[in-house]
Design an enzyme around this catalytic site. Structure first.
Site, PDB file in Angstrom:
ATOM      1  N   ARG A 100       0.841  -1.213   0.000  1.00 35.02           N
ATOM      2  CA  ARG A 100       0.000   0.000   0.000  1.00 35.02           C
ATOM      3  C   ARG A 100       0.874   1.261   0.000  1.00 35.02           C
ATOM      4  NH1 ARG A 100      -4.913  -1.222   4.296  1.00 35.02           N
ATOM      5  NH2 ARG A 100      -5.446  -3.294   3.562  1.00 35.02           N
ATOM      6  N   GLU A 171     -11.082  -1.356  -5.176  1.00 34.17           N
ATOM      7  CA  GLU A 171     -11.557  -0.414  -4.156  1.00 34.17           C
ATOM      8  C   GLU A 171     -10.611   0.766  -4.041  1.00 34.17           C
ATOM      9  OE1 GLU A 171     -11.317  -1.641  -0.043  1.00 34.17           O
ATOM     10  OE2 GLU A 171     -13.105  -0.512   0.520  1.00 34.17           O
TER      11      GLU A 171
HETATM   12  C1  LIG Z   1     -10.252  -1.618   6.732  1.00 29.96           C
HETATM   13  C2  LIG Z   1      -9.852  -2.196   8.075  1.00 29.96           C
HETATM   14  C3  LIG Z   1     -10.483  -3.565   8.276  1.00 29.96           C
HETATM   15  O1  LIG Z   1      -9.876  -4.531   7.426  1.00 29.96           O
HETATM   16  C4  LIG Z   1      -9.679  -5.723   8.162  1.00 29.96           C
HETATM   17  N1  LIG Z   1      -8.522  -6.397   7.601  1.00 29.96           N
HETATM   18  C5  LIG Z   1      -7.366  -5.802   7.254  1.00 29.96           C
HETATM   19  N2  LIG Z   1      -6.503  -6.722   6.778  1.00 29.96           N
HETATM   20  C6  LIG Z   1      -7.143  -7.917   6.814  1.00 29.96           C
HETATM   21  C7  LIG Z   1      -6.798  -9.246   6.462  1.00 29.96           C
HETATM   22  N3  LIG Z   1      -5.582  -9.511   5.958  1.00 29.96           N
HETATM   23  N4  LIG Z   1      -7.704 -10.241   6.642  1.00 29.96           N
HETATM   24  C8  LIG Z   1      -8.939  -9.956   7.143  1.00 29.96           C
HETATM   25  N5  LIG Z   1      -9.336  -8.710   7.506  1.00 29.96           N
HETATM   26  C9  LIG Z   1      -8.440  -7.718   7.347  1.00 29.96           C
HETATM   27  C10 LIG Z   1      -9.438  -5.265   9.590  1.00 29.96           C
HETATM   28  O2  LIG Z   1      -9.821  -6.265  10.472  1.00 29.96           O
HETATM   29  C11 LIG Z   1     -10.364  -4.078   9.678  1.00 29.96           C
HETATM   30  O3  LIG Z   1     -11.630  -4.542  10.051  1.00 29.96           O
END
Ligand SMILES: CC[C@H]1O[C@@H](n2cnc3c(N)ncnc32)[C@H](O)[C@@H]1O
Length: 483
Positions: A100, A171
C-alpha cells in the site's frame, strides 16, 4: 494547480504508464491488449459488476469479507474456504501494508520470511510482487468474483497488475485512500494518481471489459457524520465516471443508529445520481456497499457477533447491494479463516431472515433522510463553487478550507476541526462544526439533539462525550454514557 476533472489525454496516460510499469519487475508482465482478451475469456459469473447489477435488480444484499495473506497457495486456500465454508457472495484480496506504500522490496522480504517460518508475515496479499500470472491463478481457482481491497494513495501499479491479472473490481480513491491512510501525501497528488487508475478502468470499459470501482466509504470509520462520508463518496464517484468508469459502488460505514444508517444508505445513490447528472454524466450504474461497524470491537466473541449481526440487519433493512463483513476476531487482529467464515455465515443468516422485510417510512426516518440530503448538498455545492465547476479542484480546495473535514484523519491535508458525538439515540451528530458549510437551521438540529443527551446524562456536551463514544461499542454499548 494543474489538476482538472477532464478525462486524461492518451499521451499523458502513456507517459505515466511507462514510469508506472517500471516501478517493479513484475510490471513488465502487463500487456493491455492481452489482458483484455484474457478478461473476455472469463465466464460472466466471475464479473463483479455484472453480479452486483443482478443483485440490485433482485433486491438482494450480498456478503463480502476482507482477507489476505502473504503467499499465493495459502491465500487461495483462505479464499476457497471463505467461498465454501463462509458462503461468501464476493471475495476480496486484501493487500498488505508495504504494498500500500509502494514498498515492494519490504513486501518481498515479507514473502521470503513467510516461506521460511511457514505462516503469513504480511497483513495482506502482496499482489505486485506476486505478479499477473499469480493473480490469474487465484481468479481461475475461485468461483465468485474477486475484488482488490487495500489503502493505497499511489495505486497505479497495483491496478495495472491486478486488473491484468483478472480481478474485476478495485476499491479506493484519491481522497478515501489518502486522508484516512496517509499523513504526508498531498491530496492533489493522490487524486491525480487515482485519475490514472480510473482512466485505466475506463480503457478496459471501452474495450467491453466491465471493472467495478468502489470508493472507500467509511474513511476513518470513527463517528464520521454521514454527510461528510457521502460528500467524499459522491466526489470520488464523479472523478471516476469522468475517466470512463461505469460500474460504481458507493459506500458508507455503519454508525450504529438504525434509522440514521438506513437513511444514509438510501440517500447515497440518489445524491450521487443527482450530482453526476447535474455535471452531465449519464453512463454509469450505481450500487451501494454498507460496511459493518468499522470502529473498536468487543473482545468477547459473542458480543462481536452481536455487532456483526447489527451491521447485517442495518444493511438488509437499508437494502444495500453489498455488506462488508467483520469477524469475531476484529478486536484481536487478522482473523483465522474459521472466524472470518463464521462472520460471513452470521451475516448471511440475518440477510436471509430480513430479505422479505423492510422498514416503514416514518417521520423520523424521513427527517434523517432530509438532513443527510441537505448537509451533503451544502458540502457538494460549496465544493463545486470552490472548484469553479471542477470537482477535482474543488475537492482539494474544500479540504484546505475545511468545507470537507474528516474526524480523526491522520492526513495533514485534513483540517481536523470538526468533532462528532452521538445523541441520546446513538445517531452521530456534530458537536463542533469547524468550517462545515451548514446553515444555522442544520446546526441547531445537531446542537439540540446533543444538548438533549447532555440533559439525559446530567453533563455538559464536551469532548469527553466523544471519547466515551469512541470506546462505547468495544465496551458493549452504543452511546458512551458516563459511568
Ligand atoms: C479496513 C480495516 C479492516 O480490514 C480488516 N482487515 C485488514 N486486513 C485484513 C486481512 N488480511 N484479513 C482480514 N481482515 C483484514 C481489519 O480487520 C479491519 O476490520
Amino acid at each position: 494547480m494543474d489538476l482538472t476533472n477532464r478525462m486524461m489525454e492518451p499521451e499523458e496516460f502513456a507517459r505515466q504508464r511507462q514510469e508506472v510499469l517500471n516501478q517493479w519487475a513484475t510490471g513488465r508482465d502487463v500487456d493491455f491488449e492481452e489482458a483484455v482478451a484474457y478478461h473476455k475469456n472469463l465466464p460472466r459469473s466471475k464479473n463483479f459488476g455484472y453480479k452486483l447489477a443482478e443483485g440490485k435488480a433482485g433486491g438482494i444484499t450480498f456478503a463480502q469479507p476482507r482477507a489476505g495473506v502473504a503467499l499465493l497457495n495459502e491465500h487461495l486456500e483462505l479464499l476457497r474456504f471463505l467461498e465454501e465454508e463462509g458462503e461468501a457472495d464476493f471475495l476480496p484480496t486484501t493487500i498488505d501494508s508495504y504494498t500500500r506504500q509502494n514498498r515492494y522490496a519490504e513486501a518481498q522480504t515479507g514473502i521470503d520470511e513467510s516461506r521460511l517460518v511457514g505462516r503469513s508475515m504480511l497483513n495482506g496479499f502482496p499482489a505486485v510482487n506476486h505478479g499477473v500470472s499469480a493473480c490469474r491463478q487465484l481468479i481461475e481457482h475461485l468461483k465468485v468474483p474477486v475484488q482488490v481491497r487495500h489503502g493505497t494513495p499511489d495505486a497505479r501499479l497495483l491496478a495495472e497488475i491486478t486488473l491484468a491479472g483478472g480481478f474485476t473490481a478495485y476499491e479506493g480513491g484519491g481522497i478515501s485512500y489518502n486522508i484516512p491512510y496517509a499523513k504526508e501525501v498531498s491530496l492533489e497528488k493522490s487524486i491525480k494518481y487515482w485519475q490514472y487508475v480510473d482512466r485505466l478502468v475506463g480503457m478496459y470499459e471501452e474495450k467491453g471489459v466491465s471493472i467495478n470501482r468502489e470508493p472507500f466509504g467509511p474513511l476513518t470509520g470513527t463517528l464520521v457524520p454521514p454527510s461528510v462520508s457521502h460528500a467524499v463518496a459522491v466526489i470520488e464517484g464523479i472523478l471516476a465516471v469522468a475517466q470512463g468508469v461505469r460500474s460504481l459502488t458507493l459506500g458508507y460505514g455503519q454508525c450504529g443508529n438504525l434509522l440514521q444508517d438506513v437513511a444514509a444508505i438510501r440517500t447515497l445513490p440518489l445524491l450521487a445520481a443527482e450530482y453526476l447528472n447535474k455535471l452531465g454524466y449519464t453512463d454509469f450504474d450505481i450500487t451501494t456497499v454498507f460496511h459493518q461497524w468499522m470502529g473498536g470491537f468487543p473482545q468477547d466473541e459473542a458480543k462481536a457477533y452481536g455487532v456483526i449481526s447489527w451491521g447485517a440487519a442495518a444493511a438488509a433493512l437499508g437494502k444495500a447491494t453489498k455488506v462488508i463483513v467483520k469477524s469475531p476476531h476484529e478486536a484481536l487482529g487478522i482473523p483465522t479463516k474459521e472466524a472470518n467464515a463464521a462472520g460471513i455465515r452470521t451475516t448471511k443468516q440475518i440477510l436471509n431472515m430480513l430479505k422479505d422485510q423492510s422498514l416503514p417510512m416514518t417521520e423520523e426516518l424521513a427527517l434523517e433522510e432530509k438532513m443527510i440530503g441537505e448537509e451533503t448538498r451544502a458540502i457538494l455545492d460549496r465544493t463545486l463553487d470552490l472548484g469553479e465547476g471542477d470537482m477535482a479542484v474543488g475537492a482539494v480546495r474544500a479540504f484546505q478550507a475545511g468545507v470537507i473535514d474528516v474526524p480523526f484523519a491522520p492526513s495533514r491535508y485534513n483540517g481536523g476541526r470538526i468533532l462528532p458525538a452521538r445523541d441520546s439515540q446513538g445517531a452521530v451528530r456534530v458537536l463542533d462544526f469547524g468550517n462545515l458549510p451548514f446553515s444555522e437551521e442544520i446546526k441547531e438540529f445537531h446542537r439540540e439533539r446533543i444538548a438533549r443527551r447532555g440533559r439525559d446524562e446530567g453533563r455538559e456536551p464536551s469532548f469527553q462525550m466523544v471519547i466515551d463514544d469512541i470506546y462505547a461499542i468495544g465496551k458493549g454499548m452504543l452511546v458512551g454514557r458516563p459511568r
